[in-house]
Scaffold this motif. Structure first.
Motif, PDB file in Angstrom:
ATOM      1  N   GLY A 141       0.510  -1.301   0.278  1.00 44.40           N
ATOM      2  CA  GLY A 141       0.192  -0.267  -0.148  1.00 44.40           C
ATOM      3  C   GLY A 141       1.308   1.099  -0.102  1.00 44.40           C
ATOM      4  O   GLY A 141       0.166   2.160  -0.300  1.00 44.40           O
ATOM      5  N   GLY A 142       1.660   1.519   0.143  1.00 43.07           N
ATOM      6  CA  GLY A 142       3.394   2.885  -0.177  1.00 43.07           C
ATOM      7  C   GLY A 142       3.258   3.452  -1.486  1.00 43.07           C
ATOM      8  O   GLY A 142       2.353   2.196  -1.936  1.00 43.07           O
TER       9      GLY A 142
ATOM     10  N   SER B 144       1.619  15.977  -0.043  1.00 43.10           N
ATOM     11  CA  SER B 144       1.383  16.550   0.795  1.00 43.10           C
ATOM     12  C   SER B 144      -0.366  17.051   0.752  1.00 43.10           C
ATOM     13  O   SER B 144      -0.843  16.981   0.165  1.00 43.10           O
ATOM     14  CB  SER B 144       2.247  17.672   1.155  1.00 43.10           C
ATOM     15  N   GLY B 145      -0.466  16.657   2.417  1.00 44.75           N
ATOM     16  CA  GLY B 145      -2.295  16.312   2.307  1.00 44.75           C
ATOM     17  C   GLY B 145      -3.160  15.397   1.755  1.00 44.75           C
ATOM     18  O   GLY B 145      -4.089  15.443   1.979  1.00 44.75           O
ATOM     19  N   GLY B 146      -2.029  14.944   0.958  1.00 44.29           N
ATOM     20  CA  GLY B 146      -2.887  13.229   0.818  1.00 44.29           C
ATOM     21  C   GLY B 146      -3.001  11.898   1.435  1.00 44.29           C
ATOM     22  O   GLY B 146      -2.793  12.384   2.574  1.00 44.29           O
ATOM     23  N   SER B 147      -3.646  11.185   1.130  1.00 44.12           N
ATOM     24  CA  SER B 147      -2.964   9.766   2.019  1.00 44.12           C
ATOM     25  C   SER B 147      -3.469   8.581   1.488  1.00 44.12           C
ATOM     26  O   SER B 147      -3.525   8.420   0.292  1.00 44.12           O
ATOM     27  CB  SER B 147      -5.469   9.524   2.441  1.00 44.12           C
ATOM     28  N   LEU B 148      -2.406   7.945   2.365  1.00 44.33           N
ATOM     29  CA  LEU B 148      -2.884   6.686   1.675  1.00 44.33           C
ATOM     30  C   LEU B 148      -2.973   5.058   2.787  1.00 44.33           C
ATOM     31  O   LEU B 148      -3.664   5.549   3.695  1.00 44.33           O
ATOM     32  CB  LEU B 148      -0.981   6.020   1.716  1.00 44.33           C
ATOM     33  N   LYS B 149      -3.662   3.789   2.709  1.00 47.86           N
ATOM     34  CA  LYS B 149      -4.174   3.399   3.304  1.00 47.86           C
ATOM     35  C   LYS B 149      -3.154   1.979   2.995  1.00 47.86           C
ATOM     36  O   LYS B 149      -3.052   1.158   2.112  1.00 47.86           O
ATOM     37  CB  LYS B 149      -5.297   2.811   3.361  1.00 47.86           C
TER      38      LYS B 149
ATOM     39  N   GLN C 176      -4.346   3.785   7.924  1.00 50.19           N
ATOM     40  CA  GLN C 176      -4.881   4.632   6.642  1.00 50.19           C
ATOM     41  C   GLN C 176      -4.410   5.898   7.594  1.00 50.19           C
ATOM     42  O   GLN C 176      -4.060   6.464   8.699  1.00 50.19           O
ATOM     43  CB  GLN C 176      -6.480   5.219   7.373  1.00 50.19           C
ATOM     44  N   MET C 177      -3.784   6.670   6.248  1.00 51.38           N
ATOM     45  CA  MET C 177      -2.963   7.767   6.702  1.00 51.38           C
ATOM     46  C   MET C 177      -3.292   9.013   5.944  1.00 51.38           C
ATOM     47  O   MET C 177      -3.955   8.977   5.331  1.00 51.38           O
ATOM     48  CB  MET C 177      -1.943   7.651   6.063  1.00 51.38           C
ATOM     49  N   ASN C 178      -3.714   9.909   6.756  1.00 45.68           N
ATOM     50  CA  ASN C 178      -4.907  10.771   6.062  1.00 45.68           C
ATOM     51  C   ASN C 178      -3.964  12.174   6.342  1.00 45.68           C
ATOM     52  O   ASN C 178      -2.840  12.359   7.024  1.00 45.68           O
ATOM     53  CB  ASN C 178      -6.247  11.160   7.210  1.00 45.68           C
ATOM     54  N   SER C 179      -3.849  13.268   5.697  1.00 43.81           N
ATOM     55  CA  SER C 179      -3.380  14.772   6.014  1.00 43.81           C
ATOM     56  C   SER C 179      -1.664  14.281   5.765  1.00 43.81           C
ATOM     57  O   SER C 179      -1.351  14.461   6.450  1.00 43.81           O
ATOM     58  CB  SER C 179      -3.590  15.451   7.230  1.00 43.81           C
ATOM     59  N   LEU C 180      -0.866  13.548   4.704  1.00 45.78           N
ATOM     60  CA  LEU C 180       0.475  13.127   5.125  1.00 45.78           C
ATOM     61  C   LEU C 180       1.264  14.383   5.145  1.00 45.78           C
ATOM     62  O   LEU C 180       1.050  15.626   4.212  1.00 45.78           O
ATOM     63  CB  LEU C 180       0.453  12.234   3.870  1.00 45.78           C
ATOM     64  N   LYS C 181       1.978  14.485   5.230  1.00 44.59           N
ATOM     65  CA  LYS C 181       3.745  15.656   5.217  1.00 44.59           C
ATOM     66  C   LYS C 181       4.547  14.730   4.803  1.00 44.59           C
ATOM     67  O   LYS C 181       4.898  13.588   5.481  1.00 44.59           O
ATOM     68  CB  LYS C 181       3.483  16.168   7.198  1.00 44.59           C
ATOM     69  N   PRO C 182       5.621  15.430   4.689  1.00 42.13           N
ATOM     70  CA  PRO C 182       6.415  15.383   4.153  1.00 42.13           C
ATOM     71  C   PRO C 182       7.412  14.261   5.042  1.00 42.13           C
ATOM     72  O   PRO C 182       8.536  13.525   5.099  1.00 42.13           O
ATOM     73  CB  PRO C 182       7.638  16.846   3.269  1.00 42.13           C
ATOM     74  N   GLU C 183       7.847  14.865   6.766  1.00 40.95           N
ATOM     75  CA  GLU C 183       8.405  14.327   7.251  1.00 40.95           C
ATOM     76  C   GLU C 183       7.299  12.802   7.527  1.00 40.95           C
ATOM     77  O   GLU C 183       8.208  12.209   8.394  1.00 40.95           O
ATOM     78  CB  GLU C 183       7.971  15.133   8.903  1.00 40.95           C
TER      79      GLU C 183
END
Length: 123
Positions: free
Chosen positions: A7-8, A13-18, A80-87
């Motif tokens: 799933g990676g 930035s700001g996007g989502s992944l599961k 579930q990863m939301n509001s992803l940031k570069p860090e």
């Protein structure tokens, strides 16, 4: 015993992944399952953990943005990863502990590990 994470990918930035992690070889429904991550040059760090009954804990920097869940009959844990940031860029690992109820933050408490899946967040 094998844990297969998937799933990676690359996301803005700001996007989502599961992320998903399927365990095979034995049943882990009774044990704590967790996600860790490791960025280049940094130590592996705890992100989120969940007990068999669904109680979860999160590292402070991801609380409110990431959600861990599990499907015990499918021997699968999700992130579930939301509001992803570069860090958040890192290799993400799933892990299974020998504990039934304690969600440990130390990687030494986890016995089985997946192979890792790369998450890259562009700015």
């Amino acid at each position: 015993v094998q844990l297969q994470a998937s799933g990676g990918g690359l996301v803005q930035s700001g996007g989502s992944l599961k992320l998903s992690c399927v365990a095979s070889g034995r049943t882990f429904s009774a044990y704590v399952m967790a996600w860790f991550r490791q960025a280049p040059g940094k130590e592996r760090e705890f992100i989120a953990g969940i007990t068999s009954g669904g109680r979860s804990e999160y590292e402070d920097s991801v609380e409110g943005r990431f959600t861990i869940s599990r499907d015990n009959p499918k021997n699968t844990v999700y992130l579930q990863m939301n509001s992803l940031k570069p860090e958040d860029t890192a290799v993400y690992y799933c892990a299974v502990s020998r504990s039934f109820g304690r969600i440990g933050f130390s990687s030494s408490l986890y016995t089985y590990w997946g192979q890792g899946t790369q998450v890259t967040v562009s700015s």
